[in-house]
Design an enzyme around this catalytic site. Structure first.
Site, PDB file in Angstrom:
ATOM      1  N   ASN A  13       0.857  -1.187   0.000  1.00 57.53           N
ATOM      2  CA  ASN A  13       0.000   0.000   0.000  1.00 57.53           C
ATOM      3  C   ASN A  13       0.898   1.244   0.000  1.00 57.53           C
ATOM      4  O   ASN A  13       1.702   1.434   0.923  1.00 57.53           O
ATOM      5  CB  ASN A  13      -0.887  -0.050   1.255  1.00 57.53           C
ATOM      6  N   HIS A  16       1.013   6.053   1.967  1.00 59.94           N
ATOM      7  CA  HIS A  16       1.843   6.912   2.823  1.00 59.94           C
ATOM      8  C   HIS A  16       2.940   7.613   2.029  1.00 59.94           C
ATOM      9  O   HIS A  16       3.417   8.678   2.445  1.00 59.94           O
ATOM     10  CB  HIS A  16       2.417   6.120   4.003  1.00 59.94           C
ATOM     11  N   HIS A  49      -5.647   3.761  -1.826  1.00 61.91           N
ATOM     12  CA  HIS A  49      -6.973   4.102  -1.302  1.00 61.91           C
ATOM     13  C   HIS A  49      -7.262   5.550  -1.680  1.00 61.91           C
ATOM     14  O   HIS A  49      -6.568   6.462  -1.217  1.00 61.91           O
ATOM     15  CB  HIS A  49      -6.960   3.932   0.228  1.00 61.91           C
ATOM     16  N   ARG A  51      -9.359   8.392  -0.950  1.00 59.46           N
ATOM     17  CA  ARG A  51     -10.298   8.786   0.102  1.00 59.46           C
ATOM     18  C   ARG A  51     -11.129   9.970  -0.354  1.00 59.46           C
ATOM     19  O   ARG A  51     -10.697  10.781  -1.180  1.00 59.46           O
ATOM     20  CB  ARG A  51      -9.543   9.160   1.382  1.00 59.46           C
ATOM     21  N   ARG A  55      -6.737  12.832   1.083  1.00 59.40           N
ATOM     22  CA  ARG A  55      -5.618  13.208   1.967  1.00 59.40           C
ATOM     23  C   ARG A  55      -4.278  12.648   1.488  1.00 59.40           C
ATOM     24  O   ARG A  55      -3.238  13.143   1.866  1.00 59.40           O
ATOM     25  CB  ARG A  55      -5.888  12.784   3.413  1.00 59.40           C
ATOM     26  N   GLU A  75      -8.726   0.584  -3.075  1.00 56.40           N
ATOM     27  CA  GLU A  75      -9.582   0.630  -1.886  1.00 56.40           C
ATOM     28  C   GLU A  75     -10.493   1.844  -1.981  1.00 56.40           C
ATOM     29  O   GLU A  75     -10.030   2.944  -2.338  1.00 56.40           O
ATOM     30  CB  GLU A  75      -8.739   0.768  -0.620  1.00 56.40           C
ATOM     31  N   THR A 106      -8.134   3.597   8.348  1.00 59.17           N
ATOM     32  CA  THR A 106      -9.354   2.780   8.389  1.00 59.17           C
ATOM     33  C   THR A 106      -9.364   1.968   9.684  1.00 59.17           C
ATOM     34  O   THR A 106      -8.659   0.970   9.807  1.00 59.17           O
ATOM     35  CB  THR A 106      -9.396   1.855   7.145  1.00 59.17           C
ATOM     36  N   GLU A 160     -11.198  -9.147   3.080  1.00 61.99           N
ATOM     37  CA  GLU A 160      -9.933  -8.818   3.734  1.00 61.99           C
ATOM     38  C   GLU A 160     -10.238  -8.682   5.218  1.00 61.99           C
ATOM     39  O   GLU A 160     -11.063  -7.860   5.622  1.00 61.99           O
ATOM     40  CB  GLU A 160      -9.328  -7.523   3.165  1.00 61.99           C
ATOM     41  N   HIS A 200      -3.867  -4.532   7.899  1.00 64.29           N
ATOM     42  CA  HIS A 200      -3.961  -3.394   8.804  1.00 64.29           C
ATOM     43  C   HIS A 200      -3.087  -3.596  10.043  1.00 64.29           C
ATOM     44  O   HIS A 200      -3.288  -4.524  10.805  1.00 64.29           O
ATOM     45  CB  HIS A 200      -5.387  -3.059   9.257  1.00 64.29           C
TER      46      HIS A 200
HETATM   47  N1  PXP Z   1      -5.818  -3.120   4.104  1.00 61.41           N
HETATM   48  C1  PXP Z   1      -6.768  -2.161   4.049  1.00 61.41           C
HETATM   49  C2  PXP Z   1      -8.114  -2.533   3.521  1.00 61.41           C
HETATM   50  C3  PXP Z   1      -6.480  -0.839   4.448  1.00 61.41           C
HETATM   51  O1  PXP Z   1      -7.432   0.109   4.390  1.00 61.41           O
HETATM   52  C4  PXP Z   1      -5.166  -0.523   4.870  1.00 61.41           C
HETATM   53  C5  PXP Z   1      -4.826   0.877   5.272  1.00 61.41           C
HETATM   54  O2  PXP Z   1      -5.570   1.251   6.333  1.00 61.41           O
HETATM   55  C6  PXP Z   1      -4.223  -1.543   4.903  1.00 61.41           C
HETATM   56  C7  PXP Z   1      -4.570  -2.837   4.528  1.00 61.41           C
HETATM   57  C8  PXP Z   1      -2.798  -1.301   5.311  1.00 61.41           C
HETATM   58  O3  PXP Z   1      -2.725  -0.955   6.631  1.00 61.41           O
HETATM   59  P1  PXP Z   1      -1.317  -0.476   7.228  1.00 61.41           P
HETATM   60  O4  PXP Z   1      -1.001   0.842   6.594  1.00 61.41           O
HETATM   61  O5  PXP Z   1      -1.576  -0.388   8.684  1.00 61.41           O
HETATM   62  O6  PXP Z   1      -0.299  -1.516   6.858  1.00 61.41           O
END
Ligand code: PXP
Length: 249
Positions: A13, A16, A49, A51, A55, A75, A106, A160, A200
Site C-alpha cells: 500500500n 503513505h 486508497h 479517500r 488526503r 480501496e 481505516t 480482507e 492493517h
Molecule cells: N488493508 C486495508 C483494507 C487498508 O485500508 C489498509 C490501510 O488502512 C491496509 C490494509 C494497510 O494498513 P497499514 O497501513 O496499517 O499496513
C-alpha cells in the site's frame, strides 16, 4: 526481477508515500517509481486508497498508477462518486472499506451487521457491477463469522480481514485471543469459498503469526513498509517483509 514463488501474496500500500507528495503538492516522491520499485522487489500487487478527502492519493495519481501497475487493488468507500471512479479506472481488485473523515486510518472493518437492507442492496449491486467489468471485489471486514455470512450473501468473492485489533494487542496478554479470531474467521471464510486476505497494522514483528494461519491468500501492508523505507529504502523494506512471508509459506 524477483520472481514471486509464494502462496501468500503481498500487496504494498503506497498511500503513505502519496501522503508525503500531497502534503507539499510536489511532484515527488514519484509514485510510479514507488510502483516500479515495489514490483521489482517482489510485490504482487499495488494497493491505493482514494479517500473522499483526498488526503493522500489524488485522482490523477490513481489513473497514472493504473496505467503503470501490473496488478492494482483499489480501496474505496461504497459511495456513488467512488463507484463511478472505479468503473472508469478498472482496477484488477476493489476493496470496499468504511471511511470516516475524522479517522487517522481505516480503524475497523465494514460494520455489515448493522447495515440496513438498502445499504446491503447497494453493496450487492456494486459487487455485481464490478464483476461484470472484470473487477474482483473484496470486503474489508472485522474477523467475525457474522460479517463473513453477510459478505457471502452480498456476493463477495474475497474478504480482507481487519487485523488491527490483533496488531494493537500484539505482545499483550490478549494477543492470542485476537489472533484466534482472525484464525477462526479465515477458516470459516474458506468454508464459504471466499478468498481470504488480511491487513492493517501488520509489521515486521507481528506478521509471522498471521502468515502461519490457514488459508491466507494475501496480505496488504503500508505503514510499516514505508516507515522502514525511510531508513533502508523501499526495496529493502519490501524484501524484508517477503523474507518473513517466505519463512512460513
Ligand atoms: N488493508 C486495508 C483494507 C487498508 O485500508 C489498509 C490501510 O488502512 C491496509 C490494509 C494497510 O494498513 P497499514 O497501513 O496499517 O499496513
Amino acid at each position: 526481477m524477483y520472481m514471486a514463488n509464494r502462496k501468500i501474496r503481498l500487496g504494498v500500500n503506497i498511500d503513505h508515500i502519496a501522503f508525503i507528495k500531497t502534503s507539499r503538492e510536489t511532484l515527488y516522491p514519484n509514485l510510479l517509481d514507488a510502483v516500479r520499485i515495489s514490483e521489482d522487489a517482489g510485490a504482487d500487487l499495488i494497493t491505493i486508497h482514494l479517500r473522499e478527502d483526498r488526503r493522500h492519493i489524488q485522482d490523477k495519481d490513481a489513473t497514472d498508477i493504473r496505467q503503470y501497475a501490473k496488478v492494482l487493488n483499489f480501496e474505496m468507500a461504497n459511495t456513488d462518486e467512488m463507484i463511478r471512479f472505479a468503473m472508469e479506472l478498472k482496477p484488477d481488485y476493489c476493496c470496499i472499506v468504511p471511511e470516516k473523515r475524522e479517522e487517522k486510518t481505516t480503524e475497523g472493518g465494514l460494520n455489515l451487521t448493522s447495515y440496513s437492507d438498502t445499504q446491503l442492496k447497494k453493496l450487492e449491486l456494486t459487487i455485481s457491477n464490478f464483476k461484470k467489468n472484470n473487477i474482483k471485489t473484496s470486503l474489508f471486514i472485522d474477523p467475525s463469522h457474522e460479517s463473513i455470512n453477510i459478505a457471502t450473501d452480498v456476493g463477495a468473492e474475497l474478504v480482507e480481514l481487519h487485523t488491527g485489533k490483533y496488531a494493537n494487542l500484539f505482545n499483550t496478554i490478549d494477543e492470542f485471543e485476537a489472533l484466534e479470531e482472525v484464525s477462526s474467521a479465515s477458516k470459516y471464510a474458506h468454508t464459504k469459498k471466499l478468498l481470504v486476505n488480511a491487513g492493517h497494522g501488520l509489521n515486521y514483528e507481528n506478521l509471522s503469526e498471521i502468515c502461519k494461519l490457514d488459508h491466507i491468500n494475501e496480505i496488504n501492508i503500508g505503514h510499516a513498509i514505508v516507515s522502514q523505507a525511510v531508513f533502508t529504502g523501499l526495496s529493502d523494506a519490501i524484501k524484508k517483509i517477503i523474507s518473513i512471508i517466505n519463512k512460513h509459506d
